[in-house]
Design a protein around this motif. Sequence first.
Motif, PDB file in Angstrom:
ATOM      1  N   GLY A 133     -31.989  50.861 -30.972  1.00  0.00           N
ATOM      2  CA  GLY A 133     -32.115  50.866 -31.949  1.00  0.00           C
ATOM      3  C   GLY A 133     -30.965  52.060 -32.735  1.00  0.00           C
ATOM      4  O   GLY A 133     -31.141  52.890 -32.391  1.00  0.00           O
ATOM      5  N   ILE A 134     -30.740  51.070 -34.108  1.00  0.00           N
ATOM      6  CA  ILE A 134     -29.142  52.669 -35.206  1.00  0.00           C
ATOM      7  C   ILE A 134     -30.015  52.099 -36.689  1.00  0.00           C
ATOM      8  O   ILE A 134     -29.772  51.101 -36.793  1.00  0.00           O
ATOM      9  CB  ILE A 134     -27.959  51.841 -34.311  1.00  0.00           C
ATOM     10  N   ALA A 135     -30.619  53.394 -37.032  1.00  0.00           N
ATOM     11  CA  ALA A 135     -31.304  53.549 -37.673  1.00  0.00           C
ATOM     12  C   ALA A 135     -30.248  53.521 -39.108  1.00  0.00           C
ATOM     13  O   ALA A 135     -29.868  53.707 -40.341  1.00  0.00           O
ATOM     14  CB  ALA A 135     -32.100  54.193 -37.830  1.00  0.00           C
ATOM     15  N   HIS A 136     -29.058  54.629 -39.121  1.00  0.00           N
ATOM     16  CA  HIS A 136     -28.293  54.798 -39.544  1.00  0.00           C
ATOM     17  C   HIS A 136     -27.185  55.504 -39.279  1.00  0.00           C
ATOM     18  O   HIS A 136     -27.129  55.694 -37.539  1.00  0.00           O
ATOM     19  CB  HIS A 136     -28.527  55.765 -40.576  1.00  0.00           C
ATOM     20  N   VAL A 137     -25.885  55.505 -39.719  1.00  0.00           N
ATOM     21  CA  VAL A 137     -24.485  56.182 -39.098  1.00  0.00           C
ATOM     22  C   VAL A 137     -23.899  56.544 -40.439  1.00  0.00           C
ATOM     23  O   VAL A 137     -23.914  56.803 -41.005  1.00  0.00           O
ATOM     24  CB  VAL A 137     -23.471  54.768 -38.708  1.00  0.00           C
ATOM     25  N   GLU A 138     -23.356  58.120 -39.856  1.00  0.00           N
ATOM     26  CA  GLU A 138     -22.409  59.016 -40.805  1.00  0.00           C
ATOM     27  C   GLU A 138     -21.127  59.434 -39.926  1.00  0.00           C
ATOM     28  O   GLU A 138     -21.335  59.420 -39.082  1.00  0.00           O
ATOM     29  CB  GLU A 138     -23.499  60.371 -40.260  1.00  0.00           C
ATOM     30  N   VAL A 139     -20.757  59.418 -41.120  1.00  0.00           N
ATOM     31  CA  VAL A 139     -19.272  59.974 -40.498  1.00  0.00           C
ATOM     32  C   VAL A 139     -18.503  61.598 -40.874  1.00  0.00           C
ATOM     33  O   VAL A 139     -19.497  62.216 -41.880  1.00  0.00           O
ATOM     34  CB  VAL A 139     -18.076  59.237 -40.847  1.00  0.00           C
ATOM     35  N   THR A 146     -19.902  68.451 -42.466  1.00  0.00           N
ATOM     36  CA  THR A 146     -20.189  67.451 -43.712  1.00  0.00           C
ATOM     37  C   THR A 146     -20.879  66.370 -43.432  1.00  0.00           C
ATOM     38  O   THR A 146     -19.286  66.063 -42.708  1.00  0.00           O
ATOM     39  CB  THR A 146     -19.741  67.754 -45.180  1.00  0.00           C
ATOM     40  N   TRP A 147     -20.978  65.459 -43.420  1.00  0.00           N
ATOM     41  CA  TRP A 147     -21.445  63.605 -43.161  1.00  0.00           C
ATOM     42  C   TRP A 147     -21.701  63.251 -44.908  1.00  0.00           C
ATOM     43  O   TRP A 147     -22.021  63.559 -45.471  1.00  0.00           O
ATOM     44  CB  TRP A 147     -22.742  64.172 -43.014  1.00  0.00           C
ATOM     45  N   THR A 148     -21.529  62.166 -43.854  1.00  0.00           N
ATOM     46  CA  THR A 148     -21.522  60.563 -45.584  1.00  0.00           C
ATOM     47  C   THR A 148     -21.910  59.501 -44.985  1.00  0.00           C
ATOM     48  O   THR A 148     -21.271  59.305 -42.938  1.00  0.00           O
ATOM     49  CB  THR A 148     -19.764  60.481 -46.007  1.00  0.00           C
ATOM     50  N   PRO A 149     -22.929  59.113 -45.216  1.00  0.00           N
ATOM     51  CA  PRO A 149     -23.802  57.996 -44.603  1.00  0.00           C
ATOM     52  C   PRO A 149     -22.961  56.668 -45.232  1.00  0.00           C
ATOM     53  O   PRO A 149     -21.981  56.286 -45.908  1.00  0.00           O
ATOM     54  CB  PRO A 149     -24.776  57.680 -45.156  1.00  0.00           C
ATOM     55  N   ALA A 150     -22.244  55.684 -43.668  1.00  0.00           N
ATOM     56  CA  ALA A 150     -22.587  54.164 -43.531  1.00  0.00           C
ATOM     57  C   ALA A 150     -23.030  53.650 -44.590  1.00  0.00           C
ATOM     58  O   ALA A 150     -23.948  53.336 -44.985  1.00  0.00           O
ATOM     59  CB  ALA A 150     -22.585  54.066 -42.166  1.00  0.00           C
TER      60      ALA A 150
END
Length: 173
Positions: A133-139, A146-150
């Motif tokens: 499963g995928i709980a969250h994605v960040e770019v 640094t990362w920004t959540p989808a």
Amino acid sequence: VPLRAILERARLKPGVIDVSFGAADGYTESISLSRALSDEVMVAYMMNDAPLPESHGFPARLLVPPLYGYKSVKWLTRIEAVDFDFKGFWEHRGRTDHPVIKTMSKFVRPDSGSVLPEAPVVLAGVAFSGDRGIAHVEVSSDGGRTWTPAQRISRPLSPYTWVNWEASFAPQV
């Protein structure tokens, strides 16, 4: 059809270690007996209420989630319970006998090579992790500092399918 149902009907003898599979094109592969008896492993002979198309493995195809596709033998012609650690086509070439799918994500928008406007843009893609499963994605746009959540992640159609995601991105000018 669950592979387990086929194996139970065959009444396996004691001492089975692997279940090996042969394909019409000569390809061979195997999985452990314990994996073969799991509820997830299937033998598919139909797709969308029609016989499995040849391009998808007619007359039957093995489906072995959450492992990479080389364990899912197409054009299945033989199922054999063996009392040894069977090495298939790829294991003889150095691949692992337990190829769990690695978590991955892919951009699908914007197109590769696109020139982005200075205004915020919507990034979109897919993410997949086998059966985990995928709980969250960040770019990240700065090499991972640094990362920004989808902002949006779709619900998967099953435990074995990818999710779609979207994230807002503001280019630094």
